[in-house]
Design a protein around this motif. Sequence first.
Motif, PDB file in Angstrom:
ATOM      1  N   SER A 158       2.812  -2.710   7.955  1.00 55.58           N
ATOM      2  CA  SER A 158       3.003  -1.661   6.944  1.00 55.58           C
ATOM      3  C   SER A 158       3.793  -2.148   5.735  1.00 55.58           C
ATOM      4  O   SER A 158       3.523  -1.710   4.608  1.00 55.58           O
ATOM      5  N   ASP A 159       4.749  -3.040   5.918  1.00 58.94           N
ATOM      6  CA  ASP A 159       5.513  -3.554   4.786  1.00 58.94           C
ATOM      7  C   ASP A 159       4.613  -4.219   3.748  1.00 58.94           C
ATOM      8  O   ASP A 159       4.913  -4.217   2.543  1.00 58.94           O
ATOM      9  N   ASP A 160       3.507  -4.802   4.211  1.00 62.74           N
ATOM     10  CA  ASP A 160       2.643  -5.586   3.329  1.00 62.74           C
ATOM     11  C   ASP A 160       1.723  -4.726   2.468  1.00 62.74           C
ATOM     12  O   ASP A 160       1.219  -5.195   1.442  1.00 62.74           O
ATOM     13  N   ILE A 161       1.487  -3.500   2.889  1.00 61.89           N
ATOM     14  CA  ILE A 161       0.548  -2.634   2.169  1.00 61.89           C
ATOM     15  C   ILE A 161       0.923  -2.514   0.697  1.00 61.89           C
ATOM     16  O   ILE A 161       0.064  -2.530  -0.190  1.00 61.89           O
ATOM     17  N   PHE A 162       2.205  -2.406   0.435  1.00 59.18           N
ATOM     18  CA  PHE A 162       2.664  -2.151  -0.926  1.00 59.18           C
ATOM     19  C   PHE A 162       2.568  -3.378  -1.821  1.00 59.18           C
ATOM     20  O   PHE A 162       2.775  -3.286  -3.034  1.00 59.18           O
ATOM     21  N   HIS A 163       2.255  -4.532  -1.230  1.00 61.66           N
ATOM     22  CA  HIS A 163       2.216  -5.774  -2.001  1.00 61.66           C
ATOM     23  C   HIS A 163       0.823  -6.382  -2.068  1.00 61.66           C
ATOM     24  O   HIS A 163       0.668  -7.524  -2.502  1.00 61.66           O
ATOM     25  N   LEU A 164      -0.188  -5.642  -1.653  1.00 61.86           N
ATOM     26  CA  LEU A 164      -1.545  -6.165  -1.735  1.00 61.86           C
ATOM     27  C   LEU A 164      -1.922  -6.401  -3.194  1.00 61.86           C
ATOM     28  O   LEU A 164      -1.706  -5.546  -4.049  1.00 61.86           O
ATOM     29  N   ALA A 165      -2.504  -7.573  -3.453  1.00 61.60           N
ATOM     30  CA  ALA A 165      -2.972  -7.850  -4.808  1.00 61.60           C
ATOM     31  C   ALA A 165      -4.142  -6.943  -5.172  1.00 61.60           C
ATOM     32  O   ALA A 165      -4.352  -6.612  -6.346  1.00 61.60           O
ATOM     33  N   ALA A 166      -4.915  -6.560  -4.180  1.00 59.81           N
ATOM     34  CA  ALA A 166      -6.064  -5.691  -4.396  1.00 59.81           C
ATOM     35  C   ALA A 166      -6.350  -4.923  -3.119  1.00 59.81           C
ATOM     36  O   ALA A 166      -5.977  -5.354  -2.024  1.00 59.81           O
ATOM     37  N   LEU A 167      -6.989  -3.786  -3.253  1.00 64.14           N
ATOM     38  CA  LEU A 167      -7.378  -3.024  -2.075  1.00 64.14           C
ATOM     39  C   LEU A 167      -8.579  -3.672  -1.404  1.00 64.14           C
ATOM     40  O   LEU A 167      -9.520  -4.090  -2.081  1.00 64.14           O
ATOM     41  N   PRO A 168      -8.578  -3.737  -0.078  1.00 67.72           N
ATOM     42  CA  PRO A 168      -9.769  -4.224   0.616  1.00 67.72           C
ATOM     43  C   PRO A 168     -10.879  -3.178   0.549  1.00 67.72           C
ATOM     44  O   PRO A 168     -10.615  -1.998   0.345  1.00 67.72           O
ATOM     45  N   LYS A 169     -12.109  -3.632   0.721  1.00 67.59           N
ATOM     46  CA  LYS A 169     -13.204  -2.669   0.807  1.00 67.59           C
ATOM     47  C   LYS A 169     -13.209  -1.987   2.169  1.00 67.59           C
ATOM     48  O   LYS A 169     -13.606  -0.824   2.289  1.00 67.59           O
ATOM     49  N   SER A 170     -12.796  -2.702   3.191  1.00 68.27           N
ATOM     50  CA  SER A 170     -12.757  -2.124   4.530  1.00 68.27           C
ATOM     51  C   SER A 170     -11.501  -2.586   5.236  1.00 68.27           C
ATOM     52  O   SER A 170     -10.977  -3.675   4.958  1.00 68.27           O
ATOM     53  N   ILE A 171     -11.009  -1.751   6.151  1.00 70.04           N
ATOM     54  CA  ILE A 171      -9.796  -2.104   6.895  1.00 70.04           C
ATOM     55  C   ILE A 171      -9.883  -1.531   8.307  1.00 70.04           C
ATOM     56  O   ILE A 171     -10.419  -0.439   8.515  1.00 70.04           O
TER      57      ILE A 171
END
Length: 484
Positions: A158-171
């Motif tokens: 969860s900590d990493d969600i806020f630092h994604l360079a871009a949203l994935p198409k699927s997760i």
Amino acid sequence: MNFDYDLFVIGGGSGGVRAARVAAGEAGAKVALAEESRYGGTCVIRGCVPKKLMVFASEYAGVADEAGRYGWDVTRGVFDWAAFSKRLNGELDRLEGVYRRLLDGSGVKMFDSRATLRDAHTVALDNGDVVTAKHILVATGGHPVRPDLPNANLGIVSDDIFHLAALPKSILIIGGGYIACEFACILQGLGVDVTVYYRGAQILRGFDDEARGLIADAMCERGIKLHTGTNILDMCPADQAAEAGQGAGPDVLRAAGQSTHQTKASTGSNQGPVWVKSTTGHETVFDQVLFATGRKANTAGLGLEDLGVKLGRGGQIEVDSYSQTAVPSIYAIGDVTDRVNLTPVAIREGMAFVETVFKGNPTPVDHDLIPSAVFTQPEMGTVGLSEEAAREREEIEVYSTSFRPMQSAFIDKPDRVLMKLIVSKATRKVLGCHIVAPGAGEMIQMAGIAIKMGATKEDFDRTVAVHPTMSEELVTMRKPVRTA
């Protein structure tokens, strides 16, 4: 013995900061605080605040469609993750600055450094400083953990969600607790194709069964692929699986790229697609995998056990009702104690600590009847006992109603809400209240006041309804739907 400080706080989250500045500003104590990361802790930097802002952003996804059904000519655009992230980071920077100014204004000495304990009164900082304190308060919080699984590093937490360079198409989200469910709803709203694996029979274990069932149904209606009784068995980079002959057959699902919504940033993670095999035998490729499988207290390497501070099986610090550890000069509050892991609770624990230690007013922490909210879509607000927990304790009456609210029914949306009261047959007190509805978090705060005061069902009945609202059902339900 002369000490450098009356109080040294380790951890600059909400609980630690509140204790430090109240001890210094109101009790006149000489206080220092060390924080190795960013001030504000999990809630402000990696949890409640950025998550709630993401909730707000995701809820706009349905506005254009709903507005159109209400007669407005609105065209839906695309979600710009990069623009949102920039504004989000700016807000977190602002809030961290507020925390620093509050501490400075209260006269608290701040160390931007990791702190460890040398003895019951001595703190060593990784900048080389060594200081002493009459009292030490550990408020280091917790962190999300990955499961013990090969290649688990391919997934994020969860900590990493806020630092994604871009949203994935699927997760793929692994887990069924409130963090997993909240991010499932958020990401689906932002245009990501979301799949959830949860090993249990139903999501949100520990919450009221009727309420969590309604949320599960709502998640599925919104297009989230929810697989209960399912866990992850194996995972590896998708290209590696293809080379090994895995993920190449016609039975393999390709989740990546199947998003039903467009975004301006949909390139996925830097690590590339991940091949996943589930315990039910399905093989699927996802752009990203999120582990929401639990959290652990931040106690490793602090030197606590060497001093005689007792830790639980999960590494949490064991304390008494006054937040005192087995070492009299050392106290602990917040998530690091794994009592009730909520920001307002950590703040209350910090305040009770100051009352006890610095104001001569021994104050045990009250963990009874704490209202809380789960920011799924719709939200769930809850306070007190679930139906299942209450009927194990005593004879109860259950007042419950589920219906389509006016705003949804008018435009033929299937969304349903739930209003539920659990009542003691013997005392008539309301033992629990559970709301599943838009704005449930706001509603449960008000209901929590009445229930904390010991309101009875008849007190609710005497309250005049506010009409037309969803919440009026809380005071208009006259007959129980069942007894137990």
